[in-house]
Design an enzyme around this catalytic site. Structure first.
Site, PDB file in Angstrom:
ATOM      1  N   TRP A  15       0.787  -1.273  -0.170  1.00 32.94           N
ATOM      2  CA  TRP A  15      -0.012  -0.269   0.120  1.00 32.94           C
ATOM      3  C   TRP A  15       0.352   1.315   0.135  1.00 32.94           C
ATOM      4  O   TRP A  15       0.247   1.950  -0.852  1.00 32.94           O
ATOM      5  CB  TRP A  15      -1.082  -0.577   1.183  1.00 32.94           C
ATOM      6  CG  TRP A  15      -2.244  -0.878   1.265  1.00 32.94           C
ATOM      7  CD1 TRP A  15      -2.681  -2.081   1.818  1.00 32.94           C
ATOM      8  CD2 TRP A  15      -3.244  -1.569   0.433  1.00 32.94           C
ATOM      9  NE1 TRP A  15      -3.611  -3.024   1.244  1.00 32.94           N
ATOM     10  CE2 TRP A  15      -3.990  -2.339   0.062  1.00 32.94           C
ATOM     11  CE3 TRP A  15      -3.167  -0.860  -1.117  1.00 32.94           C
ATOM     12  CZ2 TRP A  15      -5.137  -2.542  -0.253  1.00 32.94           C
ATOM     13  CZ3 TRP A  15      -4.436  -0.563  -2.649  1.00 32.94           C
ATOM     14  CH2 TRP A  15      -5.268  -1.860  -1.491  1.00 32.94           C
ATOM     15  N   ASP A  58      -1.689   6.598   6.354  1.00 34.53           N
ATOM     16  CA  ASP A  58      -2.814   6.027   6.306  1.00 34.53           C
ATOM     17  C   ASP A  58      -3.112   5.162   6.866  1.00 34.53           C
ATOM     18  O   ASP A  58      -2.080   3.807   7.577  1.00 34.53           O
ATOM     19  CB  ASP A  58      -2.708   5.474   4.861  1.00 34.53           C
ATOM     20  CG  ASP A  58      -3.833   4.115   4.577  1.00 34.53           C
ATOM     21  OD1 ASP A  58      -4.400   3.841   5.095  1.00 34.53           O
ATOM     22  OD2 ASP A  58      -3.171   2.915   3.339  1.00 34.53           O
ATOM     23  N   LYS A 116     -12.813  -1.715   7.001  1.00 37.51           N
ATOM     24  CA  LYS A 116     -11.856  -2.932   8.165  1.00 37.51           C
ATOM     25  C   LYS A 116     -13.000  -2.198   9.697  1.00 37.51           C
ATOM     26  O   LYS A 116     -13.271  -3.354   9.818  1.00 37.51           O
ATOM     27  CB  LYS A 116     -10.446  -2.295   7.960  1.00 37.51           C
ATOM     28  CG  LYS A 116     -10.557  -2.984   7.078  1.00 37.51           C
ATOM     29  CD  LYS A 116      -8.833  -2.269   5.735  1.00 37.51           C
ATOM     30  CE  LYS A 116      -9.011  -3.395   4.464  1.00 37.51           C
ATOM     31  NZ  LYS A 116      -8.498  -2.676   3.534  1.00 37.51           N
TER      32      LYS A 116
HETATM   33  C1  LIG Z   1      -7.636  -1.723   2.558  1.00 39.29           C
HETATM   34  C2  LIG Z   1      -6.004  -1.092   2.533  1.00 39.29           C
HETATM   35  C3  LIG Z   1      -5.989   0.039   1.429  1.00 39.29           C
HETATM   36  C4  LIG Z   1      -7.107   0.209   0.513  1.00 39.29           C
HETATM   37  O1  LIG Z   1      -8.590   0.148   0.687  1.00 39.29           O
HETATM   38  P1  LIG Z   1      -9.448   1.240  -0.897  1.00 39.29           P
HETATM   39  O2  LIG Z   1     -10.544   1.279  -0.103  1.00 39.29           O
HETATM   40  O3  LIG Z   1      -9.498  -0.767  -1.335  1.00 39.29           O
HETATM   41  O4  LIG Z   1      -8.748   1.786  -1.145  1.00 39.29           O
HETATM   42  C5  LIG Z   1      -5.534   1.080   1.950  1.00 39.29           C
HETATM   43  N1  LIG Z   1      -4.727   0.907   2.317  1.00 39.29           N
HETATM   44  C6  LIG Z   1      -4.493   0.095   3.841  1.00 39.29           C
HETATM   45  C7  LIG Z   1      -3.442   0.235   4.671  1.00 39.29           C
HETATM   46  C8  LIG Z   1      -5.631  -1.123   4.170  1.00 39.29           C
HETATM   47  O5  LIG Z   1      -5.347  -1.324   4.534  1.00 39.29           O
END
Ligand SMILES: *Cc1c(COP(=O)(O)O)cnc(C)c1O
Length: 362
Positions: free
Chosen positions: A104, A174, A198
């Site tokens: 990511w 993030d 999540k």
């Molecule tokens: C799941 C995840 C993403 C991607 O999320 P989307 O909503 O599908 O774009 C990005 N960064 C992290 C750390 C993630 O766990």
């Protein structure tokens, strides 16, 4: 009905009381004679929900008053573009530094490179991202517009246990796979963002928490619907937002408050993760994937010492109601994602199954 335990990385399971409340209110929201998703995003009913999200997030995450909370369409990856569009021009050098702790973070850096110079400040790629790399923030040039981290690395099962102090350079994080799972000092960050799917609700939106002085710096060609200032000025209602996702989040936040808040949740999450890590560490049959000093409490990555048994392990687990334990293909093995809504009983069921599976193969 028997509910499975969903160990998938996301979308993740939601608390049962949240699902039940949404179900009960689905056809007739608060005696309105209509469901919430059938009415305007500018209605009094939705306004109250938005205000309640602001208030609960502020309370639960302890967000200081000089930060704005935005609800932005497009999920977490949209923020890989939005962050550089909004912040890259903070300095004329149009330069930012990314710490590469997994896919990511790498993806976010590559996206940022479309809008400026996106440097890699450190990477743990050489060990397949099994740890957080050494990084000294003093090595950052002062003309960086921002520094960027992924606080919890969903695929690899690692997290930053403590965060780098980048001083005057805004730190962007993030936090998609761990937001509200642990106590946090928001004032250490310039921007935090998290996709909802999540720990917060359904997919497709992200919560962005941004320090006020970082608003209004967007590159001139930034699409309005990615411009944080526009969202801040419009209370995130520039376009018709995903009212259902925000409503579900409000229920999740109410639930989290009722469970005792983030501190109580963190203690529960620590206990959940310890249960599984102990099962891994106390057996030669299983082995952990992430470096023990860098382990996540949200995503537990492991493998079977005899990898040829993995498929049978996953198939048997599924028969036992333990769903989506397969690891990401870049890591292999198994992964138990145990976000806030995963109860301790789910982790106990996994640990019991692991012991039983080991016995059956002895
Ligand atoms: C799941 C995840 C993403 C991607 O999320 P989307 O909503 O599908 O774009 C990005 N960064 C992290 C750390 C993630 O766990």
């Amino acid at each position: 009905m028997t509910r499975i335990y969903n160990f998938g990385a996301g979308p993740a399971m939601l608390p049962i009381p949240v699902m039940e409340k949404a179900q009960a209110e689905f056809l007739d929201y608060h005696n309105l004679g209509a469901g919430l998703i059938e009415i305007s995003h500018r209605s009094k009913q939705f306004d109250e929900i938005l205000d309640s999200c602001d208030a609960l997030l502020t309370e639960l995450a302890n967000i200081p008053s000089n930060y704005k909370i935005l609800y932005v369409h497009g999920g977490a990856q949209m923020q890989f573009s939005a962050v550089p569009l909004n912040l890259m021009a903070r300095n004329d050098a149009k330069k930012a530094t990314y710490i590469e702790t997994g896919n990511w973070a790498v993806k976010a850096r590559k996206e940022a490179a479309r809008y400026g110079t996106a440097l890699s400040g450190a990477t743990s790629e050489a060990t397949n991202f099994d740890r957080i790399p050494e990084f000294d923030p003093a090595t950052l040039d002062a003309d960086n517009s921002y520094a960027y981290i992924t606080s919890n690395n969903t695929l690899f099962g690692t997290r930053w246990h403590s965060f780098p102090d980048t001083g005057e350079i805004p730190l962007v994080a993030d936090m998609t796979s761990e937001f509200l799972s642990r106590k946090l000092d928001i004032s250490k960050f310039g921007i935090i963002f998290a996709g909802l799917q999540k720990n917060l609700g359904p997919a497709g939106l992200a919560v962005v928490i941004v320090r006020e002085d970082l608003l209004g710096l967007a590159l001139p060609y930034t699409p309005s619907l990615l411009n944080y200032k526009v969202y801040a000025d419009d209370h995130s209602l520039t376009n018709t937002t995903n009212t259902f996702a925000i409503y579900m989040m409000s229920l999740v936040l109410e639930w989290l408050k009722g469970e005792g808040g983030v501190g109580a949740m963190e203690a529960r999450n620590e206990a959940k993760a310890k249960l599984i890590y102990d099962a891994i560490d106390n057996s030669d049959f299983y082995r952990g994937t992430a470096h023990p000093d860098h382990r996540s409490i949200m995503n537990v990555t492991f493998n079977l010492t005899d990898e040829s048994l993995l498929d049978s392990f996953l198939a048997e687990a599924l028969k036992n109601g333990l769903y989506a334990l397969k690891g990401h293909r870049v890591v292999g093995g198994a992964r138990a994602s145990i976000y806030n809504a995963m109860p301790l009983a789910g982790c106990q069921a996994l640990v019991d199954f692991m012991a039983e599976f080991e016995r059956s193969k002895a």
